[in-house]
Motif scaffolding. Structure first.
Motif, PDB file in Angstrom:
ATOM      1  N   ALA A 119     -13.876  36.942  66.091  1.00  0.00           N
ATOM      2  CA  ALA A 119     -13.030  36.611  67.235  1.00  0.00           C
ATOM      3  C   ALA A 119     -13.802  36.886  68.519  1.00  0.00           C
ATOM      4  CB  ALA A 119     -11.733  37.417  67.211  1.00  0.00           C
ATOM      5  N   ILE A 120     -13.609  36.015  69.513  1.00  0.00           N
ATOM      6  CA  ILE A 120     -14.259  36.158  70.811  1.00  0.00           C
ATOM      7  C   ILE A 120     -13.192  36.057  71.894  1.00  0.00           C
ATOM      8  CG2 ILE A 120     -15.951  35.214  72.432  1.00  0.00           C
ATOM      9  CD1 ILE A 120     -17.454  34.055  70.061  1.00  0.00           C
ATOM     10  N   VAL A 121     -13.211  37.010  72.829  1.00  0.00           N
ATOM     11  CA  VAL A 121     -12.286  36.990  73.954  1.00  0.00           C
ATOM     12  C   VAL A 121     -13.112  36.857  75.231  1.00  0.00           C
ATOM     13  CG1 VAL A 121     -10.511  38.256  75.222  1.00  0.00           C
ATOM     14  CG2 VAL A 121     -10.639  38.455  72.724  1.00  0.00           C
ATOM     15  N   CYS A 122     -12.816  35.841  76.036  1.00  0.00           N
ATOM     16  CA  CYS A 122     -13.547  35.585  77.281  1.00  0.00           C
ATOM     17  C   CYS A 122     -12.653  35.913  78.473  1.00  0.00           C
ATOM     18  CB  CYS A 122     -13.989  34.123  77.365  1.00  0.00           C
ATOM     19  SG  CYS A 122     -15.062  33.593  76.022  1.00  0.00           S
ATOM     20  N   THR A 123     -13.091  36.853  79.320  1.00  0.00           N
ATOM     21  CA  THR A 123     -12.319  37.210  80.505  1.00  0.00           C
ATOM     22  C   THR A 123     -12.952  36.662  81.776  1.00  0.00           C
ATOM     23  OG1 THR A 123     -13.450  39.349  80.760  1.00  0.00           O
ATOM     24  CG2 THR A 123     -11.454  39.304  79.393  1.00  0.00           C
ATOM     25  N   HIS A 124     -13.833  35.670  81.623  1.00  0.00           N
ATOM     26  CA  HIS A 124     -14.414  34.943  82.757  1.00  0.00           C
ATOM     27  C   HIS A 124     -14.695  33.525  82.285  1.00  0.00           C
ATOM     28  CE1 HIS A 124     -17.248  33.698  85.926  1.00  0.00           C
ATOM     29  NE2 HIS A 124     -16.699  34.649  86.661  1.00  0.00           N
ATOM     30  N   PHE A 125     -14.637  32.572  83.205  1.00  0.00           N
ATOM     31  CA  PHE A 125     -14.794  31.172  82.796  1.00  0.00           C
ATOM     32  C   PHE A 125     -16.217  30.827  82.381  1.00  0.00           C
ATOM     33  CE2 PHE A 125     -15.046  31.260  87.487  1.00  0.00           C
ATOM     34  CZ  PHE A 125     -16.288  30.689  87.703  1.00  0.00           C
ATOM     35  N   LEU A 126     -17.224  31.571  82.838  1.00  0.00           N
ATOM     36  CA  LEU A 126     -18.601  31.259  82.438  1.00  0.00           C
ATOM     37  C   LEU A 126     -18.796  31.405  80.927  1.00  0.00           C
ATOM     38  CD1 LEU A 126     -20.907  32.699  85.251  1.00  0.00           C
ATOM     39  CD2 LEU A 126     -20.655  30.308  84.568  1.00  0.00           C
ATOM     40  N   PRO A 127     -18.492  32.569  80.335  1.00  0.00           N
ATOM     41  CA  PRO A 127     -18.630  32.657  78.878  1.00  0.00           C
ATOM     42  C   PRO A 127     -17.656  31.746  78.145  1.00  0.00           C
ATOM     43  CG  PRO A 127     -17.624  34.653  79.763  1.00  0.00           C
ATOM     44  CD  PRO A 127     -18.142  33.879  80.926  1.00  0.00           C
ATOM     45  N   ALA A 128     -16.493  31.458  78.736  1.00  0.00           N
ATOM     46  CA  ALA A 128     -15.544  30.548  78.081  1.00  0.00           C
ATOM     47  C   ALA A 128     -16.152  29.164  77.923  1.00  0.00           C
ATOM     48  CB  ALA A 128     -14.244  30.474  78.882  1.00  0.00           C
ATOM     49  N   GLN A 129     -16.852  28.690  78.949  1.00  0.00           N
ATOM     50  CA  GLN A 129     -17.504  27.381  78.877  1.00  0.00           C
ATOM     51  C   GLN A 129     -18.644  27.400  77.863  1.00  0.00           C
ATOM     52  OE1 GLN A 129     -18.571  26.880  82.970  1.00  0.00           O
ATOM     53  NE2 GLN A 129     -16.501  26.319  83.620  1.00  0.00           N
ATOM     54  N   LEU A 130     -19.391  28.486  77.829  1.00  0.00           N
ATOM     55  CA  LEU A 130     -20.490  28.608  76.877  1.00  0.00           C
ATOM     56  C   LEU A 130     -19.966  28.602  75.445  1.00  0.00           C
ATOM     57  CD1 LEU A 130     -23.414  29.246  76.026  1.00  0.00           C
ATOM     58  CD2 LEU A 130     -22.896  31.671  76.421  1.00  0.00           C
TER      59      LEU A 130
END
Length: 486
Positions: A119-130
């Protein structure tokens, strides 16, 4: 990379959670830390790690995105507001990451592959896009959460692939489902914050109101002006001032207040949750995390010097709810605070409003909803992204689109989860190749050269994950476009 091993009796099949943040201000990392703490309380999680993606990149990239942002906030706030509004359109940014970001993302990609998260949780849009790019490429197979950290949704957070998108408030969920995002993949949980203190010393009801003044991430002259203004209050009060790691600001404020025993001045403190519970009124900037922590503590806010864009919108929401007032000039801060303290019952009404807004369990809900949710990601095709962008520009809700340009969703009947969002014309292409006798589709892994649109083929392969085939049903978006209250 921060690592925590959860205590479990049997780690066989247990979750490995990776939390990706970006140190632009403190809020994103604070949300990541809150999610990490929520993970540590679950027996089904074997290990959790937190990675600040900027710390894993080059110093130049880190300075441009981190320090450069706050330079713009201080020097050209109008430019920050312009950039925020420009990037607010949903799916304005489509396609692969730019070459500079891709180059700086390589250490992060390596870290993800080494950790092998479930599981991966992204709290910023940069890693979310990656992470969305890695899902599409088939490079990772992990449930992925995108966790927003402001009360208003901003278009940069929308990606082409994720499992669950977590928003700060219900209006954001309505906004995204009106744009076309399926209701089963969007949830309004609130912004993850650190656990609230279980025991807080009971306040003396006869004591004067306590102000909690925060210098914020940038601090500086404005915080000093706030303190000077409070010295002219007609109301009785005490004030606790938190300067963070800004030692110069702390010395300046100590010099201004002198021996006035109404004031207590702190530098960096780990006691902020306790201070929030002890205070009666917060004075500071409406950052997403600061505001969420105040609301969870039932602490109303006097908003000063908000960053254009997200903080202004945060403030709008809090004022709409009756939990805050805003000072648009430093010269009226003392008068504004006096107005609250002198009007009978006003402070108490604002405190009640703050408690209604507060979502203290957001971090726990994010972890639970992600790990207990669908295993397959939602894939938004490039054509669907363009449709959402275009419809938004024309102020058309997605359920009103018709014909070949309408949106449709593919649903996995095993758990009724939406696994793909596409245009009706793309569904027609799929019907020609994958039509099933039950009226749905039987998607299958097919490496041969086909006439199907190449991008659609690639995206839908991500839906299959490790399976050779997957039966799905096709539903028009209108059957799932109106959210029900949570």
């Amino acid at each position: 990379m921060g690592t925590t091993a959860a205590t479990t009796g049997n780690n066989h099949g247990a979750e490995r959670v990776l939390i990706l943040s970006a140190g632009v201000g403190s809020g994103h990392n604070s949300a990541a830390a809150a999610v990490q703490q929520a993970c540590e309380g679950r027996a089904d999680i074997a290990e959790v790690q937190v990675l600040d993606v900027l710390q894993a990149s080059t110093s130049l990239y880190r300075d441009v995105l981190g320090k450069g942002y706050f330079v713009l906030v201080e020097e050209t706030p109008w430019l920050v507001e312009w950039g925020y509004d420009l990037s607010d359109a949903p799916f304005r940014r489509r396609g692969p990451l730019d070459p500079w970001t891709q180059a700086n993302a390589m250490p992060v990609v390596s870290a993800i592959k080494r950790f092998q998260p479930t599981a991966i949780v992204c709290t910023h849009f940069l890693p979310a896009q990656l992470v969305a790019t890695l899902i599409i490429r088939g490079s990772i197979d992990a449930r992925t959460a995108v966790v927003t950290t402001d009360y208003d949704f901003q278009g940069l957070w929308l990606t082409s692939a994720f499992h669950k998108l977590f928003l700060a408030r219900e209006e954001g969920r309505v906004q995204l489902t009106a744009l076309g995002l399926p209701v089963d993949r969007v949830a309004a949980t609130g912004i993850p914050i650190r656990p609230q203190p279980v025991e807080v010393p009971e306040r003396d009801a006869t004591a004067p109101p306590m102000l909690l003044i925060s210098a914020g991430a940038s601090g500086g002259d404005y915080a000093l002006a706030v303190v000077r203004q409070t010295m002219h209050l007609r109301s009785s009060f005490t004030a606790t001032i938190v300067c963070g790691r800004n030692d110069e600001l702390r010395r300046s404020i100590e010099s201004v207040v002198g021996s006035d025993d109404r004031y207590t001045v702190h530098g960096f403190t780990t006691e902020m949750p306790q201070l929030l519970r002890q205070a009666d009124l917060f004075v500071g900037k409406p950052g997403g995390l600061s505001a969420s922590e105040c609301m969870a503590a039932g602490l109303p806010m006097v908003l000063v010097n908000p960053i254009p864009g997200q903080e202004v919108r945060n403030g709008d929401y809090l004022m709409e709810q009756g939990a805050a007032v805003r000072c648009n000039t430093a010269a009226t801060i003392g008068w504004k605070i006096d107005q609250i303290l002198q009007e009978p019952g006003k402070l108490q009404r604002m405190q009640e409003a703050a408690r209604r807004v507060g979502r203290p369990d957001a971090a726990r809900d994010v972890v639970s909803w992600l790990l207990d949710g669908p295993a397959r990601p939602l894939i938004v095709t490039r054509a669907a992204q363009k449709t959402i962008f275009s419809a938004s520009a024309r102020r058309i809700v997605a359920s009103d689109l018709t014909g070949s340009g309408a949106l449709a969703r593919l649903v996995d009947p095993a758990d009724d989860s939406t696994v793909a969002l596409l245009r009706a014309e793309e569904v027609d292409d799929l019907q020609h190749r994958y039509a099933h006798a039950d009226g749905g589709l039987l998607l299958r892994r097919d490496e041969s050269i086909v006439t199907l649109r190449r991008r659609t083929e690639r995206l839908l392969r991500a839906v299959l994950r490790g399976d050779e085939t997957l039966r799905v049903r096709v539903e028009p978006l209108g059957t799932s476009s109106v959210p029900t209250p949570e």
